[in-house]
Write a protein that holds these residues in place. Structure first.
Motif, PDB file in Angstrom:
ATOM      1  N   VAL A  43       8.281   8.772   3.284  1.00 36.20           N
ATOM      2  CA  VAL A  43       8.432   8.351   4.174  1.00 36.20           C
ATOM      3  C   VAL A  43       7.437   6.798   3.712  1.00 36.20           C
ATOM      4  N   ASN A  44       6.833   7.056   2.778  1.00 36.83           N
ATOM      5  CA  ASN A  44       5.764   6.112   2.523  1.00 36.83           C
ATOM      6  C   ASN A  44       6.483   4.573   1.807  1.00 36.83           C
ATOM      7  N   ARG A  72       0.704  -0.813   0.185  1.00 30.79           N
ATOM      8  CA  ARG A  72       0.125   0.209   0.146  1.00 30.79           C
ATOM      9  C   ARG A  72       0.828   1.420   0.065  1.00 30.79           C
ATOM     10  N   HIS A  73       1.791   1.106   0.796  1.00 33.25           N
ATOM     11  CA  HIS A  73       3.089   2.592   0.280  1.00 33.25           C
ATOM     12  C   HIS A  73       3.686   2.019  -0.260  1.00 33.25           C
ATOM     13  N   GLY A  90       1.485   2.073  -5.601  1.00 28.61           N
ATOM     14  CA  GLY A  90       1.703   2.965  -4.339  1.00 28.61           C
ATOM     15  C   GLY A  90       1.618   4.187  -3.737  1.00 28.61           C
ATOM     16  N   ALA A  91       1.431   4.158  -2.742  1.00 33.26           N
ATOM     17  CA  ALA A  91       1.428   5.933  -2.077  1.00 33.26           C
ATOM     18  C   ALA A  91       2.919   6.230  -2.317  1.00 33.26           C
ATOM     19  N   ALA A  92       3.982   5.906  -2.291  1.00 32.75           N
ATOM     20  CA  ALA A  92       5.306   6.494  -2.380  1.00 32.75           C
ATOM     21  C   ALA A  92       5.170   6.601  -3.987  1.00 32.75           C
ATOM     22  N   GLU A  93       4.879   5.971  -5.189  1.00 32.90           N
ATOM     23  CA  GLU A  93       5.019   6.305  -6.817  1.00 32.90           C
ATOM     24  C   GLU A  93       3.688   7.624  -6.689  1.00 32.90           C
ATOM     25  N   ILE A  94       3.193   7.586  -6.515  1.00 33.67           N
ATOM     26  CA  ILE A  94       1.702   8.920  -6.318  1.00 33.67           C
ATOM     27  C   ILE A  94       3.039  10.222  -6.140  1.00 33.67           C
ATOM     28  N   ALA A 144       7.055   1.273   3.708  1.00 35.66           N
ATOM     29  CA  ALA A 144       7.216  -0.197   3.205  1.00 35.66           C
ATOM     30  C   ALA A 144       8.081  -0.621   3.118  1.00 35.66           C
ATOM     31  N   THR A 145       9.492  -0.582   3.418  1.00 30.80           N
ATOM     32  CA  THR A 145      10.704  -1.380   4.011  1.00 30.80           C
ATOM     33  C   THR A 145      10.298  -1.676   5.535  1.00 30.80           C
ATOM     34  N   LEU A 146       9.723  -0.773   5.879  1.00 29.53           N
ATOM     35  CA  LEU A 146       9.964  -1.371   7.041  1.00 29.53           C
ATOM     36  C   LEU A 146       8.904  -2.715   7.845  1.00 29.53           C
TER      37      LEU A 146
END
Length: 344
Positions: free
Chosen positions: A268-269, A186-187, A201-205, A273-275
């Motif tokens: 942040v996203n 999702r992130h 995901g949100a990071a790509e957006i 996502a990595t965590l």
């Protein structure tokens, strides 16, 4: 057996009649103990026969013993002191002698007064006792078999319960691993799934939005569109020039802030996502680690659980954030350590 008339009569009688106060010193107390002993042994045989399968021949012998006892008891019960007094109490003495002789013959196995006539009272008593012991041993063996069967089934049930508990634990780990995996996607995610549906995901957006704002900002600066919107500074009025310059600076600052905000959200996203991907991998590998540890090694197990807790509850360093944004949050870990120290 208790339904038999002789046995019913026997059980209905008691030895209180031997101490009849009307007899005075001529009562039958001197044979009271013997009479009671015989009665108690017959009662014991009757009770055993009620709960144990006894041959009918032995049962008939018990009927005879009970009938003899009833006969003596009836004679004592109907004993007439006055009538016997005129005969110098011969009836009482004969009755006492008869009971003593019967008792002795029962105990020694023969009647010495009647040419060693055999008396099988003890033989019948011992035989019935042996049948009872045999029945008890049989029941004891059945109980032992039931206990053994119960223990076997208990072990099987415990094994199934333990297996179910392990499966339940594994399922729980798997469920949480999937949750973290979904959170990670999702992130940050960029893929096309099997149904050919595009997933992002949100990071790509935020990345696309930041790149778009950056490109648009550069375009406005290079192409001179800002001058077209705000107009070219041609007047020499210092006040107008100041307002125009401040307006441009404010627009540029807002634009730069938006671009910075987009890239910050991207970081942040990606960090989240990595965590979550790391947490998902930790839970997926937990079973492998826990099975490689000796079940009795509680120290290593506790250390492993602490590391798993760290992987789940600490933010850690992912490279996407730095400074305050990457600070750890070890409060859960510190609380766990505090609780363990308190228990010790």
């Amino acid at each position: 057996m208790k339904e038999h008339q002789t046995i019913q009569e026997f059980l209905g009688r008691n030895i209180d009649v031997l101490s009849n106060p009307d007899f005075g010193s001529k009562n039958f107390n001197e044979i009271k103990d013997r009479f009671r002993e015989i009665r108690e042994m017959i009662v014991e045989m009757v009770e055993i026969a009620e709960n144990t399968k006894i041959p009918s021949g032995l049962i008939n012998q018990v009927y005879q013993f009970a009938g003899t006892w009833n006969s003596f008891h009836k004679q004592i019960e109907t004993y007439n002191l006055d009538s016997d007094g005129r005969s110098e109490f011969r009836t009482r003495q004969n009755l006492i002698n008869g009971i003593i002789q019967w008792y002795d013959s029962c105990m020694i196995g023969y009647d010495s007064q009647q040419s060693n006539r055999p008396n099988n009272f003890l033989s019948v008593y011992n035989s019935i006792k042996n049948f009872n012991l045999k029945d008890v041993e049989t029941e004891r063996k059945k109980v032992a078999d039931l206990v053994s069967d119960f223990q076997t089934k208990k072990i099987a049930v415990d094994s199934i319960t333990e297996e179910f508990r392990k499966k339940s634990g594994e399922q729980t780990l798997s469920d949480y691993s999937i949750i973290f995996h979904n959170e990670s996607e999702r992130h940050s995610c960029f893929k096309v799934n099997r149904k050919d549906i595009f997933k992002i995901g949100a990071a790509e957006i935020w990345l696309v939005l930041g790149v778009g704002l950056s490109a648009l900002f550069c375009y406005f600066l290079v192409s001179g569109k800002m001058n077209q919107v705000l107009g070219t500074i041609t007047t020499g009025d210092s006040g107008v020039v100041l307002i125009n310059v401040l307006t441009r600076l404010i627009i540029i600052s807002i634009w730069v802030y938006l671009i910075s905000f987009c890239f910050k959200q991207y970081s942040v996203n990606k960090h989240l996502a990595t965590l979550n991907r790391h947490r998902s991998n930790t839970l997926n590998s937990f079973k492998l680690f826990i099975e490689s540890i000796d079940p009795s090694d509680s120290v290593t197990k506790n250390a492993l659980m602490l590391e798993v807790a760290k992987a789940i509850y600490e933010q850690g360093m992912t490279g996407h954030l730095s400074g305050k944004g990457a600070d750890n949050s070890p409060s859960i870990i510190e609380l766990t350590r505090f609780v363990n120290q308190t228990k010790q």
